[in-house]
Design a protein around this motif. Structure first.
Motif, mmCIF file in Angstrom:
data_model
loop_
_atom_site.group_PDB
_atom_site.id
_atom_site.type_symbol
_atom_site.label_atom_id
_atom_site.label_comp_id
_atom_site.label_asym_id
_atom_site.label_seq_id
_atom_site.Cartn_x
_atom_site.Cartn_y
_atom_site.Cartn_z
ATOM 1 N N GLN A 179 29.544 -38.270 -6.812
ATOM 2 C CA GLN A 179 30.607 -39.198 -7.198
ATOM 3 C C GLN A 179 30.162 -40.645 -7.026
ATOM 4 O O GLN A 179 30.388 -41.491 -7.896
ATOM 5 C CB GLN A 179 31.857 -38.913 -6.344
ATOM 6 C CG GLN A 179 33.065 -39.772 -6.678
ATOM 7 C CD GLN A 179 33.107 -41.060 -5.866
ATOM 8 O OE1 GLN A 179 32.599 -41.105 -4.744
ATOM 9 N NE2 GLN A 179 33.682 -42.100 -6.436
ATOM 10 N N GLU A 180 29.505 -40.943 -5.900
ATOM 11 C CA GLU A 180 29.045 -42.310 -5.660
ATOM 12 C C GLU A 180 28.007 -42.734 -6.689
ATOM 13 O O GLU A 180 28.009 -43.874 -7.165
ATOM 14 C CB GLU A 180 28.457 -42.421 -4.245
ATOM 15 C CG GLU A 180 29.500 -42.403 -3.139
ATOM 16 C CD GLU A 180 28.870 -42.458 -1.760
ATOM 17 O OE1 GLU A 180 27.634 -42.267 -1.671
ATOM 18 O OE2 GLU A 180 29.611 -42.679 -0.786
ATOM 19 N N ASP A 215 36.068 -40.101 2.215
ATOM 20 C CA ASP A 215 35.122 -40.019 1.105
ATOM 21 C C ASP A 215 35.831 -39.441 -0.114
ATOM 22 O O ASP A 215 36.474 -38.379 -0.024
ATOM 23 C CB ASP A 215 33.943 -39.112 1.466
ATOM 24 C CG ASP A 215 33.030 -39.746 2.499
ATOM 25 O OD1 ASP A 215 32.940 -40.984 2.494
ATOM 26 O OD2 ASP A 215 32.432 -39.007 3.302
ATOM 27 N N THR A 216 35.669 -40.104 -1.244
ATOM 28 C CA THR A 216 36.312 -39.633 -2.473
ATOM 29 C C THR A 216 35.805 -38.254 -2.861
ATOM 30 O O THR A 216 36.575 -37.378 -3.265
ATOM 31 C CB THR A 216 36.050 -40.626 -3.619
ATOM 32 O OG1 THR A 216 36.515 -41.919 -3.231
ATOM 33 C CG2 THR A 216 36.777 -40.201 -4.885
ATOM 34 N N GLY A 217 34.490 -38.044 -2.737
ATOM 35 C CA GLY A 217 33.916 -36.742 -3.093
ATOM 36 C C GLY A 217 34.504 -35.619 -2.264
ATOM 37 O O GLY A 217 34.771 -34.522 -2.770
ATOM 38 N N ASP A 218 34.715 -35.879 -0.966
ATOM 39 C CA ASP A 218 35.297 -34.867 -0.086
ATOM 40 C C ASP A 218 36.739 -34.572 -0.477
ATOM 41 O O ASP A 218 37.176 -33.410 -0.463
ATOM 42 C CB ASP A 218 35.227 -35.353 1.363
ATOM 43 C CG ASP A 218 35.731 -34.314 2.350
ATOM 44 O OD1 ASP A 218 35.184 -33.206 2.368
ATOM 45 O OD2 ASP A 218 36.689 -34.612 3.098
ATOM 46 N N ALA A 220 29.031 -24.370 4.730
ATOM 47 C CA ALA A 220 28.683 -24.478 3.312
ATOM 48 C C ALA A 220 29.683 -25.345 2.564
ATOM 49 O O ALA A 220 29.305 -26.144 1.691
ATOM 50 C CB ALA A 220 28.608 -23.081 2.691
ATOM 51 N N ASP A 221 30.957 -25.207 2.907
ATOM 52 C CA ASP A 221 32.003 -25.981 2.225
ATOM 53 C C ASP A 221 31.865 -27.468 2.536
ATOM 54 O O ASP A 221 31.994 -28.318 1.647
ATOM 55 C CB ASP A 221 33.382 -25.482 2.674
ATOM 56 C CG ASP A 221 34.455 -25.759 1.636
ATOM 57 O OD1 ASP A 221 34.142 -25.756 0.443
ATOM 58 O OD2 ASP A 221 35.606 -25.988 2.035
ATOM 59 N N GLU A 222 31.582 -27.782 3.793
ATOM 60 C CA GLU A 222 31.391 -29.179 4.169
ATOM 61 C C GLU A 222 30.146 -29.761 3.512
ATOM 62 O O GLU A 222 30.114 -30.922 3.109
ATOM 63 C CB GLU A 222 31.302 -29.299 5.693
ATOM 64 C CG GLU A 222 32.634 -29.024 6.394
ATOM 65 C CD GLU A 222 32.488 -28.913 7.900
ATOM 66 O OE1 GLU A 222 31.321 -28.922 8.383
ATOM 67 O OE2 GLU A 222 33.523 -28.807 8.595
ATOM 68 N N SER A 223 29.109 -28.923 3.389
ATOM 69 C CA SER A 223 27.887 -29.366 2.708
ATOM 70 C C SER A 223 28.153 -29.634 1.238
ATOM 71 O O SER A 223 27.645 -30.610 0.669
ATOM 72 C CB SER A 223 26.790 -28.303 2.863
ATOM 73 O OG SER A 223 25.645 -28.663 2.145
ATOM 74 N N GLU A 224 28.953 -28.771 0.613
ATOM 75 C CA GLU A 224 29.289 -28.989 -0.800
ATOM 76 C C GLU A 224 30.086 -30.280 -0.970
ATOM 77 O O GLU A 224 29.937 -31.003 -1.966
ATOM 78 C CB GLU A 224 30.098 -27.807 -1.338
ATOM 79 C CG GLU A 224 30.314 -27.876 -2.839
ATOM 80 C CD GLU A 224 31.089 -26.689 -3.376
ATOM 81 O OE1 GLU A 224 31.286 -26.618 -4.608
ATOM 82 O OE2 GLU A 224 31.513 -25.823 -2.572
ATOM 83 N N ALA A 225 30.946 -30.587 0.006
ATOM 84 C CA ALA A 225 31.710 -31.838 -0.048
ATOM 85 C C ALA A 225 30.767 -33.041 0.014
ATOM 86 O O ALA A 225 30.948 -34.028 -0.702
ATOM 87 C CB ALA A 225 32.716 -31.880 1.104
ATOM 88 N N ILE A 269 38.028 -34.846 -3.491
ATOM 89 C CA ILE A 269 37.974 -34.067 -4.729
ATOM 90 C C ILE A 269 37.648 -32.611 -4.423
ATOM 91 O O ILE A 269 38.243 -31.680 -4.991
ATOM 92 C CB ILE A 269 36.940 -34.670 -5.694
ATOM 93 C CG1 ILE A 269 37.402 -36.055 -6.172
ATOM 94 C CG2 ILE A 269 36.699 -33.753 -6.894
ATOM 95 C CD1 ILE A 269 36.366 -36.814 -6.957
ATOM 96 N N GLN A 270 36.715 -32.395 -3.484
ATOM 97 C CA GLN A 270 36.322 -31.046 -3.087
ATOM 98 C C GLN A 270 37.525 -30.274 -2.533
ATOM 99 O O GLN A 270 37.752 -29.116 -2.863
ATOM 100 C CB GLN A 270 35.221 -31.157 -2.027
ATOM 101 C CG GLN A 270 34.846 -29.852 -1.347
ATOM 102 C CD GLN A 270 33.891 -29.030 -2.169
ATOM 103 O OE1 GLN A 270 33.447 -29.475 -3.211
ATOM 104 N NE2 GLN A 270 33.596 -27.835 -1.723
ATOM 105 N N ARG A 271 38.305 -30.921 -1.697
ATOM 106 C CA ARG A 271 39.458 -30.254 -1.078
ATOM 107 C C ARG A 271 40.542 -29.941 -2.103
ATOM 108 O O ARG A 271 41.235 -28.926 -1.992
ATOM 109 C CB ARG A 271 40.029 -31.128 0.037
ATOM 110 C CG ARG A 271 39.077 -31.306 1.217
ATOM 111 C CD ARG A 271 39.647 -32.240 2.263
ATOM 112 N NE ARG A 271 38.648 -32.626 3.248
ATOM 113 C CZ ARG A 271 38.778 -32.482 4.569
ATOM 114 N NH1 ARG A 271 39.884 -31.956 5.039
ATOM 115 N NH2 ARG A 271 37.830 -32.862 5.390
ATOM 116 N N CYS A 272 40.704 -30.822 -3.082
ATOM 117 C CA CYS A 272 41.769 -30.642 -4.073
ATOM 118 C C CYS A 272 41.373 -29.700 -5.203
ATOM 119 O O CYS A 272 42.231 -29.306 -5.999
ATOM 120 C CB CYS A 272 42.174 -31.992 -4.664
ATOM 121 S SG CYS A 272 42.938 -33.105 -3.468
#
Length: 604
Positions: free
Chosen positions: A219-220, A131-134, A207-212, A136-139
């Motif tokens: 993003q979508e 997932d692109t959003g995920d 919480a971090d996974e939920s934010e992703a 972006i969240q990690r980076c």
């Protein structure tokens, strides 16, 4: 441990700065510890009648300036000493903060660059699964969590250690009983901090996974905003966002509750501890067991000691968050990079392509291509036709090395595809995808993107071949016209032609049009193909299309059905055969005839 090893590797080049920062923290802690001792000596020995309990070299210095009596008459000297100690403490705290911040910022910079580089070198198949959003969240968010910990809390761990060692050493020398009372609650706080760390770590991961997931929805929605508007899906998308947002809020609220419990309970324990020290210390001072100066030292140390120990809970909480973020970053960095080199061959590519019993599947179970064999001579134009899902796009993706084939052999000019350097291969195979992507740059920059140091004349020539030059010239700013994100300011056909011009400018010996002429009208389609034949006589061209008039002019036509090559030949040859090609030709001709008849009858 793996996350810690990753952190240690990322700290390379900044470890000395962190070491210096910890030394500064140690010196700042030492000066903070010395300050109450100066007050104790002043109260007990200079103002009071207690003998001086100071190192020998300090006692000699006091004697040399006139002894205790001189200091009693000049109390500004110990006051000035306290000011100097406080200033020194501040200086070392400043250097600690500065050096750790510089190191953390540099690590975050390198981490982002390494992540971006690693993502850029992932296989095409990997990008189709994430997932692109995920990402972006990690980076961004996860890297920021790591940066904050390294900038602030990482060095604070050394403060807790230095404070415990320094203060405990002095307190034991002054009075063992008071030391035991002062340290009574410390083990409880440490255990409480560790339990809190484990709970916070799990909660933060959720919480971090939920934010992703929330970032992915956002993003979508932004990427597909035109689809959302076109189908009136605003309310649906808003409800979906609200659901993800509520999930994220509830998980963050749980984190806040955990923090509230920790700080309130640790405050109660710390205040009880300080109260016990004050009550017992006052009694012992009143009965003459300890001096008033010693009581001041213990109460001061108690405040200085309990705060960093309480802070240890926050440090451990942030460390838990950091470990989660490091794990999420590590998941990306652990992904194997695409093997770009093969056998490192970089031959001069002329354009002869040969597939020999090639099979391919995305999941190793459901075959997409089955024993495909054909030969395309240099400079020939081949058209590929077939129903949706027949493997047309997969065929050309294999040719570019975007996926690896399961069996058989693909050669270009007699050289096995797997043995070639993929970067060299892709520079020599230009591809125009069905859904062209344009960057938020000018039209000229988008066309010249595929080639370094491109000349304006080359851009104009490519635009002419793609039949877009006159359209661009009609714009107010011509080739300097900015393109909106993903090319939203252009029509579908204009975007296709810009993408075609961008590919043509490569002057690659092999060109692939993956159903990229579908958004272009028939007349423009014919003009582009005519220009390509005139300008690129020696270029091997593969055209995937559902438009039969485009297909018919190719040198050879291949028909795919259910992953198999069912027909191969010229238009005239295939029209003489019963099969897929003639059926499609008859259907499209019949549709055109029906449309012409309706136009003539005025029904359309």
């Amino acid at each position: 441990m793996k996350n810690i090893r990753l952190l240690w590797r990322l700290m390379k080049g900044n470890r000395i700065l962190y070491f210096a920062s910890m030394i500064s923290m140690g010196l700042a802690t030492l000066f903070a510890i010395v300050s109450p001792l100066v007050i104790r000596v002043t109260i007990d020995s200079i103002i009071g009648n207690q003998p001086l309990e100071v190192p020998l070299w300090i006692a000699r210095w006091i004697d040399s300036i006139g002894g205790k009596e001189y200091l009693y008459d000049n109390l500004w000297i110990p006051a000035l000493l306290l000011v100097a100690i406080t200033v020194a403490n501040g200086v070392f705290l400043y250097t600690k903060g500065k050096w750790s911040a510089i190191a953390a910022e540099d690590i975050a910079k390198k981490m982002k660059e390494e992540l971006y580089d690693h993502i850029q070198h992932q296989p095409y198949s990997w990008h189709g699964k994430v997932d692109t959003g995920d990402l972006i969240q990690r980076c961004t968010s996860d890297v920021e969590t790591i940066r904050r910990f390294l900038a602030v809390q990482f060095v604070e761990i050394s403060r807790v250690i230095f404070m415990l060692v320094f203060s405990l050493s002095i307190m034991l020398v002054l009075d063992v009983k008071m030391t035991l009372i002062s340290m009574a609650v410390v083990p409880l706080l440490l255990i409480f901090s560790w339990v809190f760390y484990n709970k916070v770590r799990k909660s933060f991961q959720l919480a971090d996974e939920s934010e992703a997931r929330l970032s992915t929805v956002l993003q979508e929605n932004l990427a597909g905003v035109r689809i959302v508007r076109a189908f009136g899906r605003q309310a649906f998308e808003q409800d979906k966002f609200k659901e993800r947002n509520k999930e994220f809020r509830d998980l963050v609220y749980h984190l806040v509750v955990l923090l509230a419990w920790y700080w309130s309970l640790s405050d109660i324990l710390s205040l009880l501890q300080m109260g016990a020290v004050l009550v017992v210390g006052s009694y012992l001072a009143g009965t003459g067991v300890i001096t008033l100066g010693t009581l001041v030292v213990f109460t001061t140390y108690e405040g200085m000691l309990l705060w960093p120990i309480r802070q240890l809970g926050r440090i451990l909480a942030d460390m838990g968050k950091t470990m989660v973020s490091l794990g999420r970053v590590k998941e990306i960095l652990d992904q194997p990079r695409e093997d770009m080199n093969g056998q490192g061959l970089t031959p001069t590519i002329k354009g002869k392509i040969q597939f020999n019993n090639v099979s391919f599947s995305y999941d190793k179970e459901s075959p997409i291509l089955k024993n495909i064999s054909f030969t395309i001579e240099k400079g020939k134009t081949i058209a590929v036709i077939g129903p949706t899902g027949s493997g047309k796009s997969s065929l050309v993706h294999l040719l570019q090395g975007l996926y690896d084939y399961d069996g058989g052999s693909i050669t270009i000019d007699g050289i096995e595809l797997r043995d070639m350097n993929k970067q060299h291969l892709r520079k020599n195979i230009g591809i125009v995808l069905q859904e062209p992507f344009l960057y938020s740059k000018t039209l000229g920059e988008n066309i010249g993107l595929a080639k370094r140091r491109v000349k304006p004349a080359e851009i104009y020539e490519a635009a002419n071949v793609a039949s877009i030059h006159e359209v661009i010239e009609s714009f107010e700013h011509g080739y300097d016209t900015p393109v909106g994100e993903r090319g939203v300011t252009l029509s579908g056909g204009q975007k296709q032609r810009i993408a075609i011009a961008r590919t043509i400018i490569q002057k690659a010996p092999i060109l692939i049009f993956d159903d990229s002429l579908s958004a272009i009208d028939t007349e423009t389609d014919a003009a582009i193909r005519k220009s390509l034949r005139e300008k690129s006589e020696k270029v091997t061209t593969i055209i995937i299309s559902h438009r039969i008039t485009t297909i018919a002019e190719a040198d050879y036509i291949m028909a795919l059905d259910q992953g198999q090559l069912v027909q191969w030949g010229t238009h005239e040859e295939l029209m003489k055969q019963e099969g897929l090609y003639r059926r499609i030709w008859n259907i499209q001709n019949q549709l055109e005839q029906d449309l012409d008849r309706e136009l003539q009858e005025g029904r359309v």
